[in-house]
Design a protein around this motif. Sequence first.
Motif, short mmCIF file in Angstrom:
data_model
loop_
_atom_site.label_atom_id
_atom_site.label_comp_id
_atom_site.label_asym_id
_atom_site.label_seq_id
_atom_site.Cartn_x
_atom_site.Cartn_y
_atom_site.Cartn_z
N SER A 221 41.45 12.05 38.81
CA SER A 221 41.79 13.23 38.03
C SER A 221 42.67 14.16 38.84
O SER A 221 43.65 14.71 38.33
N ARG A 222 42.35 14.34 40.12
CA ARG A 222 43.18 15.18 41.00
C ARG A 222 44.56 14.56 41.21
O ARG A 222 45.50 15.27 41.52
N CYS A 223 44.65 13.25 41.07
CA CYS A 223 45.94 12.57 41.19
C CYS A 223 46.69 12.57 39.86
O CYS A 223 47.71 11.90 39.71
N SER A 243 45.08 4.10 46.16
CA SER A 243 45.88 3.76 47.33
C SER A 243 47.29 4.35 47.21
O SER A 243 47.79 4.98 48.14
N GLY A 244 47.92 4.14 46.04
CA GLY A 244 49.27 4.64 45.85
C GLY A 244 49.34 6.15 45.89
O GLY A 244 50.26 6.74 46.47
N CYS A 245 48.34 6.80 45.31
CA CYS A 245 48.31 8.26 45.29
C CYS A 245 48.18 8.82 46.70
O CYS A 245 48.85 9.79 47.06
N TYR A 246 47.34 8.21 47.50
CA TYR A 246 47.15 8.71 48.86
C TYR A 246 48.41 8.50 49.70
O TYR A 246 48.80 9.36 50.48
N GLU A 247 49.07 7.34 49.55
CA GLU A 247 50.29 7.07 50.31
C GLU A 247 51.37 8.10 49.98
O GLU A 247 52.07 8.60 50.85
N GLN A 248 51.50 8.44 48.71
CA GLN A 248 52.50 9.42 48.30
C GLN A 248 52.10 10.82 48.75
O GLN A 248 52.96 11.63 49.10
#
Length: 255
Positions: A221-223, A243-248
């Motif tokens: 939700s935060r992403c 994973s993708g959200c954290y990398e970005q």
Amino acid sequence: MKYFVVFLFLIASISTVAQTTDTPVKVSGTIISDNTGTPLANANIININQVTGTTTDDKGSFEIAVTQSDTLHVTLLGYQSLRVRVTNDWIKNKKTTIQLTQKAIALEEVVISPYYLTGYLEIDSKLIPIKEDYRYSISGLNQGYEGGQYAPEAFGKVLGSIFNPADMLYNVFGKKPQQLKKLKELRKDDTVRNLLETKFDRETISLLLGVTKDEIAEILSRCSYSEAFIKTANDLQIMDAISGCYEQYKILKKK
């Protein structure tokens, strides 16, 4: 000279223990039904610590690389999932038997409520609810972000979530580098990815990342992933989204 020999012996013993503990070794096992004793084929085994996986063959047998105290997560459709700790005895004997308990499935009553259509397109189009989740793309990033149902503040919500320095991703994973390492290791094991692609219960993800199911939903939700995506996506899509959200997030934080 006597003390020197004792010292060498202690060093060799410590080295042997460390090697036994830290170096992955192959162990095997057989998974059976605790009720009938018959071997269970196609059971999934995931090493939560090493992020590797395998499945049982027609005889219920499997082989997997482990270190002492690793946790294996065993699942099979129709059976209760089981977590097994790798013991020193298992490593020494190289083989063990694991029993799974069949689930007692209670069928619930399902009520189907049809849409009562009139046959007039203009009227019927208003009777059927349509839920659309809008996804926004930001220049410089290779992934879109879902803002949920359309609203004037939807795009602002996306930007606010991404650029917020107190983002929950940092709060959850900033102090858990081992969990982030698992996200990267996940891409290397097709067995684990194939399993997650068929699951929707978030159980394996919770174990891999060390978070609760509620935290998974809050992270997404935060992403700025929509509620519909969070509820309907399979576990692999959820894992890739985190994973993708954290990398970005890391890229934006550096900039």
